[in-house]
Design a protein around this motif. Sequence first.
Motif, PDB file in Angstrom:
ATOM      1  N   SER A 281       0.763  -1.301  -0.079  1.00  0.00           N
ATOM      2  CA  SER A 281       0.131   0.009   0.046  1.00  0.00           C
ATOM      3  C   SER A 281       0.849   1.465   0.014  1.00  0.00           C
ATOM      4  CB  SER A 281      -0.924   0.020   1.304  1.00  0.00           C
ATOM      5  OG  SER A 281      -1.704  -1.035   1.299  1.00  0.00           O
ATOM      6  N   LEU A 282       0.193   2.409  -0.128  1.00  0.00           N
ATOM      7  CA  LEU A 282       0.845   3.802   0.071  1.00  0.00           C
ATOM      8  C   LEU A 282       1.741   3.851  -1.140  1.00  0.00           C
ATOM      9  CD1 LEU A 282       1.852   3.902   3.885  1.00  0.00           C
ATOM     10  CD2 LEU A 282      -0.300   4.347   2.632  1.00  0.00           C
ATOM     11  N   TRP A 283       1.240   3.456  -2.155  1.00  0.00           N
ATOM     12  CA  TRP A 283       2.003   3.868  -3.527  1.00  0.00           C
ATOM     13  C   TRP A 283       1.998   5.083  -3.873  1.00  0.00           C
ATOM     14  CZ3 TRP A 283       4.623  -0.117  -6.191  1.00  0.00           C
ATOM     15  CH2 TRP A 283       4.135  -1.444  -6.037  1.00  0.00           C
ATOM     16  N   SER A 284       0.839   5.736  -3.683  1.00  0.00           N
ATOM     17  CA  SER A 284       0.595   7.135  -3.855  1.00  0.00           C
ATOM     18  C   SER A 284       1.278   8.273  -3.178  1.00  0.00           C
ATOM     19  CB  SER A 284      -0.903   7.711  -4.029  1.00  0.00           C
ATOM     20  OG  SER A 284      -1.367   7.511  -2.551  1.00  0.00           O
ATOM     21  N   VAL A 285       1.809   7.977  -2.139  1.00  0.00           N
ATOM     22  CA  VAL A 285       2.702   8.734  -1.389  1.00  0.00           C
ATOM     23  C   VAL A 285       4.255   8.469  -1.477  1.00  0.00           C
ATOM     24  CG1 VAL A 285       0.919   9.609  -0.001  1.00  0.00           C
ATOM     25  CG2 VAL A 285       2.082   7.740   0.859  1.00  0.00           C
ATOM     26  N   ARG A 286       4.302   7.428  -2.355  1.00  0.00           N
ATOM     27  CA  ARG A 286       5.967   6.991  -2.368  1.00  0.00           C
ATOM     28  C   ARG A 286       6.381   6.496  -1.085  1.00  0.00           C
ATOM     29  NH1 ARG A 286       8.088   8.179  -7.083  1.00  0.00           N
ATOM     30  NH2 ARG A 286      10.228   7.866  -6.110  1.00  0.00           N
ATOM     31  N   ASN A 287       5.522   5.893  -0.258  1.00  0.00           N
ATOM     32  CA  ASN A 287       6.177   5.302   1.121  1.00  0.00           C
ATOM     33  C   ASN A 287       5.651   3.939   1.135  1.00  0.00           C
ATOM     34  OD1 ASN A 287       7.563   5.513   3.498  1.00  0.00           O
ATOM     35  ND2 ASN A 287       5.657   5.969   4.540  1.00  0.00           N
ATOM     36  N   ASN A 288       6.021   3.017  -0.065  1.00  0.00           N
ATOM     37  CA  ASN A 288       5.548   1.721  -0.070  1.00  0.00           C
ATOM     38  C   ASN A 288       5.463   0.823   1.266  1.00  0.00           C
ATOM     39  OD1 ASN A 288       5.217   2.524  -2.703  1.00  0.00           O
ATOM     40  ND2 ASN A 288       7.128   1.301  -3.649  1.00  0.00           N
ATOM     41  N   ALA A 289       4.584   0.272   1.560  1.00  0.00           N
ATOM     42  CA  ALA A 289       4.502  -0.472   2.764  1.00  0.00           C
ATOM     43  C   ALA A 289       3.872  -1.973   2.573  1.00  0.00           C
ATOM     44  CB  ALA A 289       3.494   0.198   3.867  1.00  0.00           C
ATOM     45  N   ARG A 290       4.333  -2.788   3.304  1.00  0.00           N
ATOM     46  CA  ARG A 290       4.022  -4.334   3.036  1.00  0.00           C
ATOM     47  C   ARG A 290       3.221  -4.743   4.451  1.00  0.00           C
ATOM     48  NH1 ARG A 290       3.953  -8.392  -0.560  1.00  0.00           N
ATOM     49  NH2 ARG A 290       5.858  -7.457  -1.534  1.00  0.00           N
ATOM     50  N   THR A 291       2.174  -4.780   4.344  1.00  0.00           N
ATOM     51  CA  THR A 291       1.212  -5.302   5.515  1.00  0.00           C
ATOM     52  C   THR A 291       0.468  -6.474   5.096  1.00  0.00           C
ATOM     53  OG1 THR A 291      -0.779  -3.901   5.016  1.00  0.00           O
ATOM     54  CG2 THR A 291       1.147  -2.992   6.267  1.00  0.00           C
TER      55      THR A 291
ATOM     56  N   MET B 245      -2.570  -0.780   9.605  1.00  0.00           N
ATOM     57  CA  MET B 245      -1.282  -1.411   9.039  1.00  0.00           C
ATOM     58  C   MET B 245      -0.607  -2.500   9.807  1.00  0.00           C
ATOM     59  SD  MET B 245      -1.998   0.458   5.921  1.00  0.00           S
ATOM     60  CE  MET B 245      -0.215   0.270   5.199  1.00  0.00           C
ATOM     61  N   VAL B 246      -1.070  -3.588   9.389  1.00  0.00           N
ATOM     62  CA  VAL B 246      -0.382  -4.698  10.187  1.00  0.00           C
ATOM     63  C   VAL B 246       0.737  -5.149   9.279  1.00  0.00           C
ATOM     64  CG1 VAL B 246      -0.774  -7.120  11.339  1.00  0.00           C
ATOM     65  CG2 VAL B 246      -2.862  -5.425  11.197  1.00  0.00           C
ATOM     66  N   TYR B 247       1.798  -4.567   9.825  1.00  0.00           N
ATOM     67  CA  TYR B 247       3.154  -5.013   9.224  1.00  0.00           C
ATOM     68  C   TYR B 247       3.542  -6.421   9.099  1.00  0.00           C
ATOM     69  CZ  TYR B 247       3.629  -0.008   8.501  1.00  0.00           C
ATOM     70  OH  TYR B 247       3.391   1.589   8.294  1.00  0.00           O
ATOM     71  N   ALA B 248       3.867  -7.015   7.931  1.00  0.00           N
ATOM     72  CA  ALA B 248       4.363  -8.271   7.964  1.00  0.00           C
ATOM     73  C   ALA B 248       4.879  -8.635   6.430  1.00  0.00           C
ATOM     74  CB  ALA B 248       3.393  -9.248   8.471  1.00  0.00           C
ATOM     75  N   GLY B 249       5.914  -9.412   6.543  1.00  0.00           N
ATOM     76  CA  GLY B 249       6.423  -9.853   5.092  1.00  0.00           C
ATOM     77  C   GLY B 249       5.957 -11.183   4.643  1.00  0.00           C
ATOM     78  N   GLN B 250       6.445 -11.596   3.378  1.00  0.00           N
ATOM     79  CA  GLN B 250       6.088 -12.780   3.122  1.00  0.00           C
ATOM     80  C   GLN B 250       6.625 -14.171   3.945  1.00  0.00           C
ATOM     81  OE1 GLN B 250       7.371 -12.538  -1.208  1.00  0.00           O
ATOM     82  NE2 GLN B 250       5.455 -11.087  -1.907  1.00  0.00           N
ATOM     83  N   ALA B 251       7.367 -13.672   4.754  1.00  0.00           N
ATOM     84  CA  ALA B 251       7.990 -14.684   5.529  1.00  0.00           C
ATOM     85  C   ALA B 251       6.766 -15.202   6.401  1.00  0.00           C
ATOM     86  CB  ALA B 251       9.391 -14.188   6.376  1.00  0.00           C
ATOM     87  N   LEU B 252       5.639 -14.697   6.436  1.00  0.00           N
ATOM     88  CA  LEU B 252       4.539 -15.166   7.131  1.00  0.00           C
ATOM     89  C   LEU B 252       4.384 -16.765   6.580  1.00  0.00           C
ATOM     90  CD1 LEU B 252       1.645 -12.462   7.030  1.00  0.00           C
ATOM     91  CD2 LEU B 252       2.766 -13.518   8.977  1.00  0.00           C
ATOM     92  N   GLY B 253       4.904 -16.862   5.734  1.00  0.00           N
ATOM     93  CA  GLY B 253       4.757 -18.559   5.272  1.00  0.00           C
ATOM     94  C   GLY B 253       5.346 -19.571   6.112  1.00  0.00           C
ATOM     95  N   PHE B 254       6.391 -18.924   6.888  1.00  0.00           N
ATOM     96  CA  PHE B 254       7.231 -19.905   8.032  1.00  0.00           C
ATOM     97  C   PHE B 254       6.578 -19.606   9.032  1.00  0.00           C
ATOM     98  CE2 PHE B 254       9.880 -18.327   4.373  1.00  0.00           C
ATOM     99  CZ  PHE B 254      10.348 -19.387   3.844  1.00  0.00           C
ATOM    100  N   VAL B 255       5.726 -18.779   9.594  1.00  0.00           N
ATOM    101  CA  VAL B 255       5.101 -18.554  10.932  1.00  0.00           C
ATOM    102  C   VAL B 255       3.996 -19.473  11.071  1.00  0.00           C
ATOM    103  CG1 VAL B 255       4.296 -16.957  12.607  1.00  0.00           C
ATOM    104  CG2 VAL B 255       5.845 -16.385  11.103  1.00  0.00           C
TER     105      VAL B 255
END
Length: 337
Positions: free
Chosen positions: A243-253, A299-309
């Motif tokens: 998200s947050l593409w429009s404000v150039r502060n990309n965030a993965r959640t 904004m619940v921050y988490a990466g693709q490593a969720l697959g390992f949790v």
Amino acid sequence: MAENISSDSQNAVVRTAVTDLFGTRFPVVAGGLQFLANADYAAACANAGIIGFLTANHFPDDATLRAEIRKAQDLCGDLPFGVNIAMLPKSAAHERIEQIVDVVAEEGVRFVETTGRSPEAFLPVLKNAGVKVLHKVPGLKYAEKAQSVGVDMVTIVGWECGGHPGPNAIGSIVNAALAPSRLTIPFLIGGGLGHGSQVLAALAMGASGVLMGTRFLAANEIPAHVSYKNALCEATENDTTISLWSVRNNARTMINETTRIVAELERAHPDAGIEPLLPHVAGSVARQTYLDGDTSRGMVYAGQALGFVKKTQSVSETIEQLITEFTEARTRLRAYL
């Protein structure tokens, strides 16, 4: 910067520039996790044989930060811990970076993880205090800049990471393979990493270690609601978005109602700036999620490593699992050598 694998130095499972610098037994760094990274978390990492960082910016004043550092020192003893100092891309009046740096130096903290803009302005104070600086960046060009200003080590996070992966959609495996030809200081790789075999792969590509954040979010020592941790364990690598593409502060959640609302707002008003998004993405909303466990908003921050949790467990149990996976992967690799 490839490392020689050894198991007989300082009880290290594998000896690299990371284990040598921090005095740890396994080359995993547990980075700062916003409100969740406190002295108890840092101590859990230290006792598990890695290094963790408490997050300075989320303590309201110098006195509270100083008290948390002293608590970490008491809990860790001679074992290592560090302080994460997150900076905005551009200096802002409400930041307390100078004060935080002064507290860190005065309290005898040995290690600092910086992130955001270049830490160059603060390196003289930190270096004079004997602090080793690990700077986290979202791409190789930023790592080269950090190297040029004198940091001791860099972490390069790929597009898979939770939090803010930066503007360039470059994955961790590409960063890892390119970095040795562009850097002379040791580097770590982060983003989507949560398995011991990935640690071995990172070392094979020239890294001295890896950064993991998402992998530890469901740890017993993390001060968050059990429902929050259960939601992480039920999620997969497919359950995050940018998200947050429009404000150039990309965030993965994690994907939830908030990310759907934000996506709609960004599509409908791409030039509106941050103001219409703030009620949904403010840190106070995310903090409430940690307290009540409702991951449907914020904004619940988490990466693709969720697959390992897969389950809640202690940091120590997670590290032992990673070491087992690392050892099994090393055995498989030896069959091909």
